[in-house]
Design an enzyme around this catalytic site. Structure first.
Site, PDB file in Angstrom:
ATOM      1  N   ASP A 190      -4.786   7.553  -1.333  1.00  0.00           N
ATOM      2  CA  ASP A 190      -5.744   6.673  -0.418  1.00  0.00           C
ATOM      3  C   ASP A 190      -7.044   6.933  -1.036  1.00  0.00           C
ATOM      4  OD1 ASP A 190      -3.920   5.660   1.481  1.00  0.00           O
ATOM      5  OD2 ASP A 190      -4.037   7.616   2.623  1.00  0.00           O
ATOM      6  N   HIS A 236       0.876  -1.256  -0.104  1.00  0.00           N
ATOM      7  CA  HIS A 236       0.021  -0.021  -0.118  1.00  0.00           C
ATOM      8  C   HIS A 236       0.834   1.221  -0.112  1.00  0.00           C
ATOM      9  CE1 HIS A 236      -3.725   2.385   1.319  1.00  0.00           C
ATOM     10  NE2 HIS A 236      -2.572   2.969   1.800  1.00  0.00           N
ATOM     11  N   GLU A 237       2.155   1.334   0.967  1.00  0.00           N
ATOM     12  CA  GLU A 237       2.827   2.678   0.931  1.00  0.00           C
ATOM     13  C   GLU A 237       3.659   2.584  -0.291  1.00  0.00           C
ATOM     14  OE1 GLU A 237       2.007   4.642   2.896  1.00  0.00           O
ATOM     15  OE2 GLU A 237       0.953   3.468   4.457  1.00  0.00           O
ATOM     16  N   HIS A 274       2.144   4.620  -2.935  1.00  0.00           N
ATOM     17  CA  HIS A 274       2.291   6.142  -2.671  1.00  0.00           C
ATOM     18  C   HIS A 274       3.509   6.567  -3.172  1.00  0.00           C
ATOM     19  CE1 HIS A 274      -1.584   6.094  -0.615  1.00  0.00           C
ATOM     20  NE2 HIS A 274      -1.166   5.582   0.447  1.00  0.00           N
TER      21      HIS A 274
END
Length: 943
Positions: free
Chosen positions: A175, A164-165, A168
C-alpha cells in the site's frame, strides 16, 4: 556420490521430459493460476460453507472480475487480463446446477469469501507474509462487501478494488497510503500528505469544515479531528495502490510519478522502488508482451463448481521395505487414528494396498457411525509381503478403481499414498493421475522412498509429508492429522492439541500437561501408542482431578494403541498425563490429543505451518512460517517452536518469531517466521510446529493483518464536502484466557540437495535488516533496528557498515561511495535484540549536493542505510533506506501554526512594554539622583 544422488537426476530428467509433453494440460490441473497468452487461467474463488446461500453473490463476483479484467488490462499497458475463473460453491448450497470439482478446494483458493466470525467490518485485504515482489497467500472479501453497493462510495468499484488486491497477491507490491502517518516532512522542509502520486489534490478539513493547513499541524503532529479530503475530480492518473477509487486513477505509480519520500509500506518493503518497477520485474512480465492492436480482450469465462460426496482412498505400501524400522506399525497406528477420529462423518472411504501389484482391500464404505469406522480399521494390512519391488502406479490404479465405483469418475476424490520404496516407473502413470481429477497426498517413509513421489502431490495440489526412521517420531500421526476435507469449515475439522514422543527407559515415565482451552473440547480424544507387546501404565488427570487409567482406554494390542474419547465437551483447563514404561526394555511412547470447536459461533485458535519452497539447493535457506490466529485475528506473543527432522541425524528445534525482522517481514501479523539452514545431509526433512500460549488477557491483534484497499472518508466536489459513512472497524472484545492454549500442526516436508559432506563452509551471511528507522533529535540522528545474526537471523554479526547521504539516488545506487558513519564503538548484539545508535551527521546543510546526472538539488533530508558483516566478511543485503529531516529552524515548525504566531505577538508586545517600563524607571532614578546632587551643592555653597 551415492546411488540415490545418481539415480535422482536421471529420474528427474524423465519426469521433466514427461511434464513438457503434458505441458498443455498442466495449467488446468492443480497448478494454480497460470499466465498463458496474456490471460490468467485457473483463478479460484471459494465461498466459505458458513456463508448463507445467495445467488446475488455469484453474479456480483462475476461482475467484479469482468470489470477488473478490463481495468487490469489497461493498467498493465495491454499485458494481462483474466481469462478463466472458477467459483467454488459450498456443498451446503442447495442449487444443483453446478459442475463437480476436480482438485479444487477451499484451502487452495486464491480468493476467499467469508465473514470475520462475529466481528464487524468489510475491508478487503490480502495476506502478505513475504517480502517485496513475492506472492501473497490469499485475497479476502466479506459477503457484505460483495453485496452492499453503498460500500463502493468509500472503496470504489469492486473491480478496481480487486485489481488493487491482485497486485498485492500476484506481484508483491504494498500500500502507498499510511493511516498512522498521514503526513511527513519532505526534502524541502515542507509538510506533505502521504500519497502517491503527489499530484493528487485535496483540502484539509477540521471539525467545523475546511481550514488552513496550519490549523491541523501542531508541533509537527496531526491534530485530532483533522483530516485531508481529496477532490473527487483529479488530473492525476496514479496510483492504483494508493486510491483506486478515484475515477482518474488508471495506472500504477512508475519512476516518474512515484513518491519515494512518503512513509508508506511500499517504500519500506521495496527499497523505495515504484509499484510499476516491481510489477514489470515479475515473472509474468518477463514472459509476456503487450498485445497488438486496440481491441479489448474477451470477457472472462466462469465455471461454477461444487464438491459432491467426500471420497477418500488409502493407498498403502505393503512391500517388505515396510517391515523395517517399525514402518508398518506406525502406518497401522496412524491409519487407525485417521479412520476413528480424523476423517469426517458421511465420508466414503476405501482401502487399497500394493507391492509389485495392486490390491483392493476395502470397497467404499460411508462413515455414518462408529461401527463403520471400526469396520474400515479391520481392513488395514496386518502383515507385509515378501516382495521388495513396488509399483506405485499399480496401487494408484486400484485406488482409482475404488473411488470410481461411486460416480464413475474420480473427480474430487482424495488419495492418501503411503510408501517407503522407490519406483523407477512412477512416471508411467502421470497422465492417468493428471486426468483423474483426484488430489494425492503423499507420505514418504524412510530414506529410500521414490525421489519423485512429491511430484504427484504438487501436480494435483496435494500435501507432502515425510516420516523419518526415528523411533520416537510422531510424524506419521501428525501427517494423517493434517489431512482434512479441505472445505474450509473450521468448526468441523479436528484440531491437534498435543503430539509428543519420547524413548522411555525401563520403569521410567513420560509426563506432561496439555491445555484444553474453552474454544475447543468437543469430540476430544487422547491417543497413546507404544512399541512393546503390552500397553504402558496410563494415568490421566482432568482439570477437576478426576483420574482415568489404562483400563478406561480402548486398546488395540495388534496396533499397540490405546484411545480415550471424552464424551460431551471436555473440561477446559490443564490435563496431565503420565505414561509409565513397565517393560524391561527402552521403548518409544507417544501421545496425541485432538479436539474440535466447542462453540459454532466462536472459532478456535489454529496454527498452519508451511515453508516458502519445498525443494531447494544448498546454500539457500528454508523459510519456515506458522500462521497463528483465531478466526482471522492474529494471535500475538505466542511461543512457537518448529521441529525439523532429517532423514538421518537428530531433530533440530527452532524458535519462530513475529518481530518484523529477519525472515519475519511484518511485525505482529500472527505469522511467526525463521530461517532454517542446519542441513544434516541431502534428502527430505519433516516439519512440525508447536504453539503454546500462557494464560493471560487475550493477546489477539486489534486489527486484521495484510494489505487493505483504502477506504476514503469523503471527497470535495464543487467546493462542497461530501463525507462517506464512517468505516466500520473490525473490532473485537477482550476476553479472559484463563487456561492459555496449545496447538500442534505438521508443516509437511521439504527436500534439499547439494549439501556438502563434512563440515559446511561459511556461506551464510547476516540477514537483511528490514526495520531500520531514523529519528532526528536536535543536532543528532538516532537509528534503531533489529540486530541480524552471524548466519541470517542466528548468532551475532561482527560489524555494521552505516552510510548516509542527502541524495536518495546516491545511497540507493552507489552505497559504497556514500558518507561512512563511524561505528567503531558499536559492536553488534545477539540476533533479535533491538539496536539503538546515535550520532551527529557531518553533512553540510547549506550547499547543494550533486546528483549522478550532474544536476544540483537543495535537500533538507538525510537518507541512511546499513548492512552487517560476519567474521568472514560476508555482507548482508542492503537494508531498507531510512530518512529524516536534516534541519528544522529552532522554535518553529516548517509551517508556522496560528497559535505560534499569536504567542510570538504576545511575547513581542510584552517585551516592548517591559522595555518602556525599564526606560521610565531608569529615567526617573536618574532625575532623582540629579536633584539630590543639586541640593548638596547648594548646601556646600552656603557653608
Amino acid at each position: 556420490m551415492t546411488q540415490r544422488s545418481i539415480a535422482g537426476p536421471i529420474c528427474n530428467l524423465k519426469f521433466v521430459t514427461l511434464l513438457v509433453a503434458l505441458g498443455s494440460e498442466l495449467p488446468f490441473l492443480g497448478a494454480g493460476v497460470q499466465l498463458q497468452d496474456n490471460g490468467y487461467n485457473g483463478l479460484l474463488i471459494a465461498i466459505n460453507p458458513q456463508v448463507p446461500e445467495n445467488q446475488n453473490l455469484i453474479s456480483n463476483i462475476k461482475e467484479m472480475i469482468t470489470e477488473a479484467s478490463f481495468y487490469l488490462f489497461n493498467a498493465t499497458k495491454r499485458r494481462v487480463f483474466f481469462r478463466n475463473i472458477k467459483i467454488l460453491i459450498p456443498a451446503t448450497w442447495k442449487a444443483n446446477n453446478y459442475s463437480k470439482i476436480k482438485q479444487e478446494s477451499y484451502e487452495k483458493a486464491n480468493v476467499i469469501v467469508t465473514d470475520w466470525y462475529g466481528a464487524h467490518g468489510d475491508d478487503p485485504y490480502t495476506l502478505q507474509y513475504r517480502g517485496c515482489g513475492k506472492e501473497g497467500k490469499y485475497i479476502h472479501f466479506t459477503p457484505n462487501f460483495l453485496l452492499n453497493d453503498n460500500l463502493t462510495a468509500g472503496y470504489g468499484s469492486r473491480g478496481r478494488v480487486f485489481v488493487h488486491e491482485w497486485a498485492h497477491l500476484r506481484w508483491g507490491v504494498f500500500d502507498e497510503y499510511n493511516n498512522d502517518k498521514p503526513f511527513y516532512i519532505n526534502g524541502q522542509n515542507q509538510i506533505k500528505v502521504t500519497r502517491c502520486s503527489s499530484d493528487i489534490t485535496g483540502i484539509f478539513v477540521c471539525e467545523k469544515g475546511p481550514c488552513p493547513q496550519e490549523n491541523c499541524i501542531i508541533s509537527k503532529l496531526f491534530k485530532e479531528g483533522c483530516t485531508f479530503i481529496y477532490n473527487s475530480t483529479q488530473n492525476a492518473t496514479a496510483s492504483i495502490m494508493f486510491m483506486q477509487s478515484l475515477s482518474s486513477v488508471v495506472e500504477f505509480c512508475n519512476a516518474s510519478t512515484h513518491n519515494q519520500e512518503a512513509p508508506n509500506l511500499q517504500n519500506q518493503m521495496c527499497s523505495l522502488r515504484s509499484a510499476w518497477d516491481v510489477i514489470t520485474d515479475s515473472a509474468d512480465f518477463h514472459h509476456s508482451f503487450p498485445m497488438n492492436g486496440t481491441e479489448l480482450p474477451p470477457p472472462p469465462t466462469f465455471s461454477l463448481v461444487q464438491a459432491g460426496d467426500k471420497v477418500v482412498c488409502l493407498v498403502l505400501d505393503v512391500s517388505s521395505k515396510m517391515a523395517e524400522a517399525d514402518r508398518l506399525l506406525q502406518l497401522q497406528q496412524a491409519a487407525e487414528f485417521y479412520l476413528m477420529q480424523i476423517v469426517e462423518i458421511h465420508t466414503f472411504v476405501g482401502i487399497a494396498s500394493f507391492d509389485s501389484k495392486g490390491e483392493i482391500r476395502a470397497q467404499l464404505h460411508q462413515i455414518n457411525s462408529n461401527d463403520d469406522r471400526k469396520l474400515l480399521v479391520s481392513y488395514l494390512p496386518t502383515t507385509v509381503s515378501a516382495k521388495t519391488d513396488i509399483s506405485i502406479c499399480s496401487g494408484l490404479k486400484k485406488g482409482f478403481e475404488v473411488v470410481e465405483k461411486l460416480n464413475g469418475k474420480a473427480y474430487g476424490s482424495v488419495m492418501i499414498l503411503v510408501t517407503s520404496g522407490d519406483d523407477k516407473l512412477l512416471g508411467n502413470c502421470l497422465p492417468t493421475v493428471l486426468s483423474s481429477g483426484s488430489t494425492i497426498h503423499s507420505i514418504a517413509l524412510g530414506s529410500s522412498a521414490a525421489p519423485n513421489l512429491e511430484e504427484l502431490s504438487r501436480l494435483t495440489g496435494g500435501l507432502k509429508f515425510f516420516v523419518p526412521d526415528i523411533s520416537n517420531s510422531n510424524s506419521m500421526i501428525d501427517a494423517f492429522s493434517r489431512i482434512s476435507s479441505g472445505t474450509g469449515d473450521i468448526f468441523q475439522q479436528h484440531i491437534q492439541l498435543e503430539s509428543t514422543g519420547e524413548n522411555v527407559k525401563p520403569h521410567h515415565q513420560l509426563k506432561n500437561t496439555v491445555t484444553v482451552d474453552n474454544t475447543v473440547g468437543n469430540d476430544t480424544m487422547f491417543l497413546v501408542t507404544w512399541q512393546a507387546s503390552g500397553p504402558p501404565e496410563i494415568i490421566l488427570f482432568d482439570p477437576d482431578g478426576r483420574k482415568y487409567y489404562t483400563n478406561n482406554f480402548i486398546t488395540n494390542l495388534t496396533f499397540r494403541t490405546a484411545s480415550l474419547w471424552i464424551p460431551g465437551t471436555a473440561k477446559p483447563g490443564h490435563w496431565t498425563y503420565t505414561l509409565n514404561n513397565t517393560h524391561n526394555s527402552l521403548q518409544a511412547l507417544k501421545v496425541t490429543v485432538t479436539s474440535r470447536a466447542s462453540n459454532s459461533a466462536v472459532p478456535p485458535a489454529t496454527v498452519e505451518a508451511f515453508v516458502e519452497r519445498d525443494s531447494l539447493h544448498f546454500p539457500h535457506p528454508v523459510m519456515i512460517y506458522a500462521n497463528v490466529k483465531q478466526g482471522f485475528y492474529p494471535i500475538l506473543n505466542a511461543t512457537v517452536t518448529a521441529t525439523v527432522e532429517p532423514e538421518t541425524g537428530d531433530p533440530v528445534t527452532l524458535r519462530l518469531l513475529d518481530d518484523g525482522a529477519g525472515a519475519d517481514v511484518i511485525k505482529n501479523d500472527g505469522i511467526y517466521s525463521r530461517y532454517f539452514f542446519s542441513f544434516a545431509a541431502n534428502g527430505r526433512y519433516s516439519l512440525k510446529v508447536h504453539v503454546n500460549h500462557s494464560p493471560s488477557i487475550s493477546t489477539l491483534a486489534h486489527s486484521i493483518p495484510g494489505s487493505h484497499a483504502m477506504y476514503v472518508p469523503g471527497y470535495t466536489a464543487n467546493g462542497n464536502i461530501q463525507m462517506n459513512a464512517p468505516r466500520k472497524s473490525v473490532g473485537r472484545n477482550e476476553e479472559e484466557r484463563k487456561w492459555g492454549f496449545s496447538r500442534v500442526s505438521s508443516g509437511g516436508s521439504f527436500s534439499v540437495l547439494g549439501v556438502p559432506a563434512g563440515p559446511h563452509p561459511d556461506v551464510f551471511p547476516p540477514c537483511k535488516i528490514i526495520d531500520l528507522e531514523a529519528v532526528r533529535v536536535e543536532e543528532e540522528l538516532t537509528l534503531s533496528w533489529t540486530a541480524p545474526g552471524e548466519d541470517f537471523d542466528q548468532g551475532q554479526a561482527t560489524t555494521y557498515e552505516i552510510r548516509m547521504s542527502k541524495s536518495l539516488q546516491n545511497i540507493q545506487d552507489d552505497f559504497n561511495n556514500a558518507i561512512l558513519v563511524n561505528t567503531s564503538k558499536r559492536n553488534p548484539q545477539q540476533a533479535g535484540i533491538r539496536e539503538i545508535f546515535t550520532f551527529s551527521p557531518q553533512i553540510s546543510t547549506n550547499g547543494p549536493e550533486h546528483q549522478p546526472n550532474g544536476e544540483t538539488h537543495e535537500s533538507h533530508r538525510i537518507y541512511v542505510a546499513i548492512r552487517a558483516m560476519d567474521r568472514n566478511s560476508l555482507k548482508s543485503a542492503l537494508s531498507n533506506i531510512a530518512q529524516a529531516s536534516l534541519f528544522i529552524p529552532p522554535n518553529s515548525d516548517p509551517v508556522p501554526a496560528r497559535d505560534d504566531l499569536i504567542l510570538k505577538g504576545v511575547l513581542t508586545a510584552m517585551g516592548l512594554i517591559g522595555i518602556i517600563c525599564l526606560i521610565i524607571v531608569v529615567t526617573h532614578h536618574t532625575l532623582n539622583r540629579k536633584k539630590r546632587a543639586d541640593k548638596k551643592d547648594n548646601g556646600t555653597k552656603l557653608l
